[in-house]
Design a protein around this motif. Structure first.
Motif, mmCIF file in Angstrom:
data_model
loop_
_atom_site.group_PDB
_atom_site.id
_atom_site.type_symbol
_atom_site.label_atom_id
_atom_site.label_comp_id
_atom_site.label_asym_id
_atom_site.label_seq_id
_atom_site.Cartn_x
_atom_site.Cartn_y
_atom_site.Cartn_z
ATOM 1 N N ILE A 113 -43.205 35.244 40.174
ATOM 2 C CA ILE A 113 -42.459 34.133 40.757
ATOM 3 C C ILE A 113 -40.979 34.479 40.887
ATOM 4 N N ALA A 114 -40.447 35.231 39.913
ATOM 5 C CA ALA A 114 -39.013 35.523 39.876
ATOM 6 C C ALA A 114 -38.583 36.611 40.844
ATOM 7 N N GLN A 115 -39.504 37.459 41.292
ATOM 8 C CA GLN A 115 -39.082 38.571 42.137
ATOM 9 C C GLN A 115 -38.770 38.110 43.562
ATOM 10 N N GLU A 116 -37.856 38.810 44.185
ATOM 11 C CA GLU A 116 -37.417 38.468 45.529
ATOM 12 C C GLU A 116 -38.449 38.913 46.559
ATOM 13 N N THR A 117 -38.555 38.172 47.641
ATOM 14 C CA THR A 117 -39.546 38.487 48.672
ATOM 15 C C THR A 117 -39.301 39.853 49.303
ATOM 16 N N GLY A 118 -38.054 40.136 49.613
ATOM 17 C CA GLY A 118 -37.752 41.405 50.284
ATOM 18 C C GLY A 118 -37.533 42.571 49.345
ATOM 19 N N PRO A 223 -35.578 46.478 31.931
ATOM 20 C CA PRO A 223 -34.894 47.380 32.866
ATOM 21 C C PRO A 223 -34.806 46.843 34.290
ATOM 22 N N GLN A 224 -35.668 45.907 34.659
ATOM 23 C CA GLN A 224 -35.647 45.352 36.020
ATOM 24 C C GLN A 224 -34.968 43.992 36.090
ATOM 25 N N LEU A 225 -34.189 43.625 35.071
ATOM 26 C CA LEU A 225 -33.594 42.286 34.994
ATOM 27 C C LEU A 225 -32.828 41.902 36.255
ATOM 28 N N THR A 226 -32.025 42.814 36.784
ATOM 29 C CA THR A 226 -31.188 42.481 37.940
ATOM 30 C C THR A 226 -31.988 42.294 39.221
ATOM 31 N N ASN A 227 -33.264 42.669 39.205
ATOM 32 C CA ASN A 227 -34.106 42.507 40.390
ATOM 33 C C ASN A 227 -34.912 41.210 40.364
ATOM 34 N N PHE A 228 -34.747 40.423 39.317
ATOM 35 C CA PHE A 228 -35.433 39.134 39.225
ATOM 36 C C PHE A 228 -34.443 38.000 39.415
ATOM 37 N N ALA A 229 -34.895 36.939 40.070
ATOM 38 C CA ALA A 229 -34.081 35.726 40.270
ATOM 39 C C ALA A 229 -32.717 36.066 40.863
ATOM 40 N N TYR A 230 -32.708 37.030 41.795
ATOM 41 C CA TYR A 230 -31.488 37.442 42.487
ATOM 42 C C TYR A 230 -30.400 37.892 41.503
ATOM 43 N N GLY A 231 -30.831 38.453 40.370
ATOM 44 C CA GLY A 231 -29.897 38.983 39.380
ATOM 45 C C GLY A 231 -29.080 37.924 38.663
ATOM 46 N N ALA A 232 -29.554 36.666 38.698
ATOM 47 C CA ALA A 232 -28.758 35.566 38.139
ATOM 48 C C ALA A 232 -28.878 35.438 36.627
ATOM 49 N N VAL A 233 -29.980 35.903 36.057
ATOM 50 C CA VAL A 233 -30.221 35.697 34.627
ATOM 51 C C VAL A 233 -29.425 36.709 33.809
ATOM 52 N N PRO A 234 -28.597 36.247 32.858
ATOM 53 C CA PRO A 234 -27.832 37.176 32.012
ATOM 54 C C PRO A 234 -28.746 37.929 31.050
ATOM 55 N N LYS A 235 -28.189 38.943 30.429
ATOM 56 C CA LYS A 235 -28.928 39.684 29.410
ATOM 57 C C LYS A 235 -28.742 38.988 28.073
ATOM 58 N N TYR A 236 -29.860 38.698 27.414
ATOM 59 C CA TYR A 236 -29.825 38.039 26.116
ATOM 60 C C TYR A 236 -30.355 38.993 25.050
ATOM 61 N N SER A 237 -29.833 38.847 23.834
ATOM 62 C CA SER A 237 -30.306 39.690 22.734
ATOM 63 C C SER A 237 -31.484 39.075 21.999
ATOM 64 N N GLY A 238 -31.760 37.801 22.261
ATOM 65 C CA GLY A 238 -32.875 37.147 21.596
ATOM 66 C C GLY A 238 -32.856 35.657 21.856
ATOM 67 N N MET A 239 -33.735 34.931 21.168
ATOM 68 C CA MET A 239 -33.888 33.505 21.392
ATOM 69 C C MET A 239 -32.618 32.724 21.046
ATOM 70 N N ALA A 240 -32.075 32.965 19.868
ATOM 71 C CA ALA A 240 -30.889 32.230 19.431
ATOM 72 C C ALA A 240 -29.703 32.502 20.347
#
Length: 290
Positions: A113-118, A223-240
């Motif tokens: 769902i998060a990956q971009e169409t193109g 490793p593919q974080l920036t390719n999901f949700a147009y790279g909008a989601v920040p990098k998190y170290s964990g739940m907290a």
């Protein structure tokens, strides 16, 4: 039928911009606006992304959940615990075990769902499994499992307990002298499991929803974080870290992004499951030899 609500919900959960909140009027970042954007960019097929993974998830999760719940609840009957405590413990453990067993399907659904169409990261379920295993190892399939279990244990406990409380209340009202013969209540008898099950799901989903949002954010880490949700989601170290970052940068109510489609989806889905469960239970009890 419920797949589009899932797609809209997860898409909203992965949005990170500051949003506006309005009561009884549409906003530019609400459910309808999100669905319209998906239709405009990806067409009708965009509302069914990840549907195959979702079907595998629902089939295996539902079977595992009720099998484990019945087993645990039957074992707890031998204890002195009250019925509602047995329902909560059985529901919590059943949810945690079923979630852990089927979690890779949930992660796959989110990533599709998060990956971009193109710019698709994964083109098929088999290809996604191979890629995740190669890039992230087995642990990659279980990103976000900790908040998922923390969410599902109280959620299923709340659902089964709410179901028990609502069912007991309905039974009391149904047999009361004042309204017991009401034609409305008699008409509800056939679908009481569905109505009560749907109501219980709404209560449970609302209580634990922030953990569901954090789980989705963690599922696209890697490793593919920036390719999901147009790279909008920040990098998190964990739940907290994810929880504190979202509240600090997006506001407390951002933890409830996508709640509306989640409730619209959860209520009928839970209603159908509890209706089938109740029908099957009643059928077995009627044909079981004394």
């Amino acid at each position: 039928m419920i797949a589009p609500f899932d797609v809209v919900k997860i898409t909203l959960q992965l949005q990170t911009q500051q949003r506006s909140y309005a009561f009884l009027r549409p906003t530019n970042d609400g459910m309808l606006a999100c669905a319209t954007r998906i239709l405009r960019k990806e067409g009708v097929r965009g509302l069914f992304k990840g549907n195959l993974s979702a079907e595998y998830l629902y089939l295996t999760y539902g079977a595992a959940q009720f099998l484990v719940f019945d087993t645990i609840e039957s074992a707890l009957r031998k204890t002195s615990l009250p019925k509602r405590a047995r329902s909560f413990i059985g529901g919590a453990l059943a949810g945690a075990i079923a979630t852990s067993a089927t979690y890779p399907f949930d992660l796959l659904r989110t990533r599709f769902i998060a990956q971009e169409t193109g710019n698709k990261v994964h083109k098929s379920i088999l290809g996604a499994i191979k890629q995740i295993h190669a890039e992230e190892g087995v642990r990659g399939f279980y990103r976000g499992l900790w908040p998922a279990c923390l969410q599902i244990m109280p959620y299923m406990g709340i659902v089964f307990t709410s179901y028990d409380v609502l069912a007991s209340s309905y039974s009391w009202i149904r047999h009361s002298m004042l309204v017991g013969n009401s034609p409305v209540l008699r008409g509800l008898d056939a679908v009481q499991d569905a109505i009560i099950g749907g109501s219980a799901a709404v209560i449970g989903k609302t209580c634990v929803y922030p953990l569901d949002l954090v789980r989705k954010r963690l599922q696209v880490q890697g490793p593919q974080l920036t390719n999901f949700a147009y790279g909008a989601v920040p990098k998190y170290s964990g739940m907290a870290n994810a929880l504190s970052f979202i509240v600090r940068n997006e506001g407390f109510f951002a933890l409830f992004r996508g709640l509306t489609p989640a409730l619209i989806k959860a209520a009928p889905a839970s209603a159908a499951v509890f209706y089938i469960y109740g029908y099957t239970r009643d059928f077995v009890l009627t044909v079981r030899p004394e």
